[in-house]
Scaffold this motif. Sequence first.
Motif, PDB file in Angstrom:
ATOM      1  N   MET A  25      57.680  59.352  62.382  1.00  0.00           N
ATOM      2  CA  MET A  25      58.496  59.922  61.305  1.00  0.00           C
ATOM      3  C   MET A  25      57.777  61.067  60.604  1.00  0.00           C
ATOM      4  SD  MET A  25      61.279  58.364  61.636  1.00  0.00           S
ATOM      5  CE  MET A  25      62.184  58.959  60.229  1.00  0.00           C
ATOM      6  N   ASP A  44      46.767  61.859  57.456  1.00  0.00           N
ATOM      7  CA  ASP A  44      46.763  60.495  57.997  1.00  0.00           C
ATOM      8  C   ASP A  44      45.353  59.952  57.806  1.00  0.00           C
ATOM      9  OD1 ASP A  44      47.221  58.095  59.629  1.00  0.00           O
ATOM     10  OD2 ASP A  44      48.951  59.148  60.412  1.00  0.00           O
ATOM     11  N   ARG A  52      47.436  63.148  67.153  1.00  0.00           N
ATOM     12  CA  ARG A  52      48.592  62.568  67.866  1.00  0.00           C
ATOM     13  C   ARG A  52      49.888  63.122  67.279  1.00  0.00           C
ATOM     14  NH1 ARG A  52      48.810  56.496  66.712  1.00  0.00           N
ATOM     15  NH2 ARG A  52      49.569  57.407  64.787  1.00  0.00           N
ATOM     16  N   GLU A 103      55.395  50.783  57.028  1.00  0.00           N
ATOM     17  CA  GLU A 103      56.294  50.091  56.092  1.00  0.00           C
ATOM     18  C   GLU A 103      55.614  48.826  55.533  1.00  0.00           C
ATOM     19  OE1 GLU A 103      58.872  51.419  54.984  1.00  0.00           O
ATOM     20  OE2 GLU A 103      60.426  49.987  54.468  1.00  0.00           O
ATOM     21  N   LYS A 108      51.856  51.290  50.509  1.00  0.00           N
ATOM     22  CA  LYS A 108      52.579  52.393  49.856  1.00  0.00           C
ATOM     23  C   LYS A 108      52.233  52.435  48.356  1.00  0.00           C
ATOM     24  CE  LYS A 108      56.506  52.664  53.087  1.00  0.00           C
ATOM     25  NZ  LYS A 108      56.242  53.878  53.856  1.00  0.00           N
ATOM     26  N   SER A 130      61.950  52.748  54.662  1.00  0.00           N
ATOM     27  CA  SER A 130      63.208  52.296  55.252  1.00  0.00           C
ATOM     28  C   SER A 130      63.929  51.296  54.370  1.00  0.00           C
ATOM     29  CB  SER A 130      62.928  51.588  56.576  1.00  0.00           C
ATOM     30  OG  SER A 130      62.434  52.463  57.525  1.00  0.00           O
ATOM     31  N   ILE A 246      62.683  52.467  67.094  1.00  0.00           N
ATOM     32  CA  ILE A 246      62.277  52.395  65.677  1.00  0.00           C
ATOM     33  C   ILE A 246      60.861  51.827  65.562  1.00  0.00           C
ATOM     34  CG2 ILE A 246      62.743  51.178  63.494  1.00  0.00           C
ATOM     35  CD1 ILE A 246      65.765  51.262  64.342  1.00  0.00           C
TER      36      ILE A 246
HETATM   37  N1  LIG Z   1      60.579  54.276  62.865  1.00  0.00           N
HETATM   38  C1  LIG Z   1      61.744  54.630  62.362  1.00  0.00           C
HETATM   39  O1  LIG Z   1      62.750  54.699  63.068  1.00  0.00           O
HETATM   40  C2  LIG Z   1      61.856  54.948  60.926  1.00  0.00           C
HETATM   41  C3  LIG Z   1      60.822  54.664  60.054  1.00  0.00           C
HETATM   42  N2  LIG Z   1      60.954  54.982  58.732  1.00  0.00           N
HETATM   43  C4  LIG Z   1      59.866  54.693  57.819  1.00  0.00           C
HETATM   44  O2  LIG Z   1      58.905  55.727  57.940  1.00  0.00           O
HETATM   45  C5  LIG Z   1      57.601  55.192  57.706  1.00  0.00           C
HETATM   46  C6  LIG Z   1      56.733  55.497  58.909  1.00  0.00           C
HETATM   47  O3  LIG Z   1      57.291  54.904  60.063  1.00  0.00           O
HETATM   48  P1  LIG Z   1      56.867  55.380  61.530  1.00  0.00           P
HETATM   49  O4  LIG Z   1      56.568  56.832  61.531  1.00  0.00           O
HETATM   50  O5  LIG Z   1      57.870  54.838  62.448  1.00  0.00           O
HETATM   51  O6  LIG Z   1      55.508  54.569  61.717  1.00  0.00           O
HETATM   52  P2  LIG Z   1      54.292  54.900  62.678  1.00  0.00           P
HETATM   53  O7  LIG Z   1      53.571  53.608  62.878  1.00  0.00           O
HETATM   54  O8  LIG Z   1      54.729  55.704  63.840  1.00  0.00           O
HETATM   55  O9  LIG Z   1      53.395  55.890  61.784  1.00  0.00           O
HETATM   56  C7  LIG Z   1      52.818  55.533  60.570  1.00  0.00           C
HETATM   57  C8  LIG Z   1      51.570  56.369  60.405  1.00  0.00           C
HETATM   58  O10 LIG Z   1      51.010  56.117  59.112  1.00  0.00           O
HETATM   59  C9  LIG Z   1      49.624  55.967  59.296  1.00  0.00           C
HETATM   60  N3  LIG Z   1      49.020  55.304  58.159  1.00  0.00           N
HETATM   61  C10 LIG Z   1      48.698  53.987  57.986  1.00  0.00           C
HETATM   62  N4  LIG Z   1      48.100  53.820  56.789  1.00  0.00           N
HETATM   63  C11 LIG Z   1      48.051  55.025  56.198  1.00  0.00           C
HETATM   64  C12 LIG Z   1      47.530  55.493  54.968  1.00  0.00           C
HETATM   65  N5  LIG Z   1      46.950  54.687  54.090  1.00  0.00           N
HETATM   66  N6  LIG Z   1      47.624  56.811  54.686  1.00  0.00           N
HETATM   67  C13 LIG Z   1      48.199  57.667  55.552  1.00  0.00           C
HETATM   68  N7  LIG Z   1      48.703  57.277  56.727  1.00  0.00           N
HETATM   69  C14 LIG Z   1      48.629  55.979  57.048  1.00  0.00           C
HETATM   70  C15 LIG Z   1      49.504  55.209  60.607  1.00  0.00           C
HETATM   71  O11 LIG Z   1      48.204  55.229  61.117  1.00  0.00           O
HETATM   72  P3  LIG Z   1      47.785  54.034  62.152  1.00  0.00           P
HETATM   73  O12 LIG Z   1      48.600  54.276  63.391  1.00  0.00           O
HETATM   74  O13 LIG Z   1      46.328  54.222  62.357  1.00  0.00           O
HETATM   75  O14 LIG Z   1      48.135  52.750  61.440  1.00  0.00           O
HETATM   76  C16 LIG Z   1      50.497  55.998  61.444  1.00  0.00           C
HETATM   77  O15 LIG Z   1      49.922  57.169  61.978  1.00  0.00           O
HETATM   78  C17 LIG Z   1      57.786  53.699  57.411  1.00  0.00           C
HETATM   79  O16 LIG Z   1      57.893  53.528  56.025  1.00  0.00           O
HETATM   80  C18 LIG Z   1      59.115  53.401  58.100  1.00  0.00           C
HETATM   81  O17 LIG Z   1      59.780  52.304  57.543  1.00  0.00           O
HETATM   82  C19 LIG Z   1      62.070  55.594  58.232  1.00  0.00           C
HETATM   83  C20 LIG Z   1      63.097  55.936  59.058  1.00  0.00           C
HETATM   84  C21 LIG Z   1      63.088  55.603  60.471  1.00  0.00           C
END
Ligand SMILES: NC(=O)C1=CN([C@@H]2O[C@H](COP(=O)(O)OP(=O)(O)OC[C@H]3O[C@@H](n4cnc5c(N)ncnc54)[C@H](OP(=O)(O)O)[C@@H]3O)[C@@H](O)[C@H]2O)C=CC1
Length: 293
Positions: A25, A44, A52, A103, A108, A130, A246
């Motif tokens: 996302m 990140d 990535r 999530e 958060k 979400s 998702i």
């Molecule tokens: N997937 C979907 O279809 C949708 C998701 N969302 C929401 O968007 C958000 C992200 O989801 P999504 O992109 O799918 O998840 P991903 O797992 O693809 O990405 C999340 C990213 O956040 C990183 N992360 C973890 N902790 C931290 C931190 N403290 N500070 C900064 N970055 C951090 C993760 O790193 P690492 O991999 O190392 O943990 C990862 O790179 C969630 O809240 C989700 O509910 C909303 C709409 C649709």
Amino acid sequence: MQTPQNIGGVLMEIKSFGVIGAGQMGSGIAQVAAASGLQVVMSDINSDCTARGVGIIEKNLQRSVDKGKLTDAERQAILGRIKTTTKLADLAEVDYVVEAAVEMEELKFGIFRELDTVCPPGVILATNTSSIPIGRIGAQTGRPEKVIGMHFMNPVPVMKLVEVIRGLRTSDETFSITWELCHRFGKTPAEANDFPGFIANRILMPMINEAIFCLYQGVGKAEDIDTVMKLGMNHPMGPLALADLIGLDTCLAIMETLYDGFKDSKYRPCPLLRKYVEAGWLGRKNGRGFYQY
Ligand SMILES: NC(=O)C1=CN([C@@H]2O[C@H](COP(=O)(O)OP(=O)(O)OC[C@H]3O[C@@H](n4cnc5c(N)ncnc54)[C@H](OP(=O)(O)O)[C@@H]3O)[C@@H](O)[C@H]2O)C=CC1
Ligand SMILES: CC(=O)CC(=O)SCCNC(=O)CCNC(=O)[C@H](O)C(C)(C)COP(=O)(O)OP(=O)(O)OC[C@H]1O[C@@H](n2cnc3c(N)ncnc32)[C@H](O)[C@@H]1OP(=O)(O)O
């Protein structure tokens, strides 16, 4: 929706944009923001994650170039507007922030507490959550009137909708700026009030959960459940394939938020969903979910 006259001016002043989380996302949001002309800082927790995220954006943009929808110069210009960082403090200079980390409520909360100390008081802090109530996230900051839900859909570059969610204390100005920013990104906003799961996941996720129950109880095989929904209801993807897109960890987190928030058993997550997540089958992002990738 009435837009206050000063919103256009405020919007013009937004020239830079921060994105927290470079996952599927966060990278998509960074891409559409940069494509709209904003300077983007995507953060990140480590440089592997930011690399990535940039890789996903490069691949998406290259696909558009290959299809003749974007020139190579435009691709370069968009990529040139995206910087990455592993320090939240580097978001001190941006004019608007969207958080798109995993999530998890406590995670958060921590990010918003830190953002509140890093970003100047006038900066809007949006979340792509979400399902987690916006008021709860806003209460972690000294500026709840500037905290809002800006919920993009996956895959972000393709899907037209952004669900815009007001917390109880979100100001009209924050709402209007966010609404107009969605238009600037080429998206169509829809307004939702602040309940667990908002509109999108209040409706979508129980359907996905029910599809998982159908698999769990042997009503049908994964392929048949998906075929029924694709060919019978004209959904572009079946619910199990969509859950894999998702992320099963995200699907489970959303169901937990619905279940905790409403205390209604109709939102209980299917045990099979929990079992897959506990076993590390998270869907497309790590190669195995209801299907193998
Ligand atoms: N997937 C979907 O279809 C949708 C998701 N969302 C929401 O968007 C958000 C992200 O989801 P999504 O992109 O799918 O998840 P991903 O797992 O693809 O990405 C999340 C990213 O956040 C990183 N992360 C973890 N902790 C931290 C931190 N403290 N500070 C900064 N970055 C951090 C993760 O790193 P690492 O991999 O190392 O943990 C990862 O790179 C969630 O809240 C989700 O509910 C909303 C709409 C649709
Ligand atoms: C969980 C939440 O909080 C909220 C959510 O996001 S819920 C999830 C919402 N999303 C959905 O429901 C998606 C449902 N699925 C779909 O709409 C479609 O299957 C899809 C758009 C993903 C793919 O469409 P398709 O027609 O099957 O495949 P395909 O022809 O390969 O792709 C269509 C276009 O999308 C692009 N695309 C596909 N996947 C993409 C991705 N991951 N990233 C960027 N672009 C992508 C393709 O490049 C193609 O672009 P062009 O039109 O420019 O050629």
